[in-house]
Design an enzyme around this catalytic site. Structure first.
Site, PDB file in Angstrom:
ATOM      1  N   TYR A  53       0.809  -1.381  -0.131  1.00 46.94           N
ATOM      2  CA  TYR A  53       0.172   0.021   0.029  1.00 46.94           C
ATOM      3  C   TYR A  53       0.862   1.212   0.095  1.00 46.94           C
ATOM      4  CZ  TYR A  53      -3.845  -3.176   1.554  1.00 46.94           C
ATOM      5  OH  TYR A  53      -4.860  -4.211   1.750  1.00 46.94           O
ATOM      6  N   HIS A 111       0.276 -11.640   2.028  1.00 47.35           N
ATOM      7  CA  HIS A 111      -0.581 -10.945   1.210  1.00 47.35           C
ATOM      8  C   HIS A 111      -1.210 -11.873   0.162  1.00 47.35           C
ATOM      9  CE1 HIS A 111      -1.328  -6.509  -0.145  1.00 47.35           C
ATOM     10  NE2 HIS A 111      -2.488  -7.392  -0.112  1.00 47.35           N
TER      11      HIS A 111
END
Length: 282
Positions: A53, A111
């Site tokens: 991110y 992730h």
């Protein structure tokens, strides 16, 4: 509504996390800092970030500027695919903590499994070892399928505490929710509202919003929590941030939950990301 009204869910390792978390995907920089600090001021303590991110530094700064003790926060970050090898994962965990300016993560996730590359087991082993050193409290995964979960459990002897997966009305993911539950894993939902999807305009959800005097987002988030899922809504809108956590003073009926489940579509994923084949961006 006061912060203490957010219930907590106990994970399989004994740690607790709030039943709704604040997602920070695409919330970055100075503007993101203000938005995240506003969420903290409104009572959010669960903050969900990821190395991919590009905002871990901002999240850490928001925590510091809040003046609230670190111990009151529940901070999640995620390991990117390019660091799945054991040594790389070990360093990536440390670098993430340096960026955040924290001593430990409350929750750290892989992730994506990236089964074609097939290094997720050693990544998880690196997380287990980092956990033993006190760098991580709870370890989990994101976007893992049953076969990935079973392989981790079999080869490391450790069951992930959390599996963060895509869940929203057009992709109810009941299959994975049940698989997680069978293994004692808590399910978190990313894109719980479907990223501004047409689900918010569904007549069924609009009718329920009128019935309960709530907005459509609150109906969808309550649908998640009543299924035992921890939603991670992202919102840069301060009004929505506040409303998103004001969902624990009403209850949908079993029939209403089933009706929302019925909105699910075979091709309902927001970006068509299949964990068995998806190659994570780097």
């Amino acid at each position: 509504m006061a912060n203490e009204t957010i219930p907590e869910i106990t994970l399989n390792d004994g740690y607790k996390m709030a039943a709704i978390q604040f997602g920070t995907f695409q919330i970055r920089g100075g503007q993101g800092l203000q938005q995240t600090m506003a969420a903290i001021k409104d009572g959010y303590r669960g903050l969900d970030t990821a190395t991919n991110y590009d905002n871990e530094g901002m999240v850490g700064e928001a925590i510091r500027r809040s003046g609230i003790p670190r111990s009151e926060f529940f901070v999640t970050s995620k390991l990117p695919g390019k660091y799945h090898r054991y040594d790389e994962a070990t360093k990536a965990i440390q670098e993430s903590l340096y960026r955040l300016g924290l001593d430990y993560f409350d929750l750290y996730l892989i992730h994506w499994p990236l089964p074609k590359r097939d290094h997720y087991v050693e990544a998880f082993q690196a997380m287990i070892d980092a956990q033993k050193r006190g760098l991580i409290r709870s370890i989990g995964v994101s976007n893992f399928e049953p076969e990935h979960l079973d392989r981790l459990i079999k080869e490391t002897g450790v069951t992930p505490a959390v599996n963060q997966i895509e869940v929203h009305p057009y992709w109810n993911n009941e299959r994975m929710l049940k698989e997680d539950q069978q293994r004692g894993i808590v399910t978190e939902a990313w894109s719980p509202l479907g990223r501004g999807s047409a689900a918010l305009k569904e007549p069924l959800i609009q009718e329920l919003a009128k019935k309960y005097n709530k907005n459509v987002g609150q109906i969808i988030l309550r649908w998640h929590t009543q299924r035992g899922i921890i939603p991670v809504p992202r919102s840069s809108n301060l009004v929505h941030q506040r409303a998103n956590k004001d969902i624990f003073d009403f209850k949908l009926t079993g029939d209403e939950i089933s009706a929302i489940n019925g909105l699910s579509k075979p091709d309902g994923r927001v970006d068509g990301q299949d964990p068995n084949s998806y190659e994570e961006f780097e």
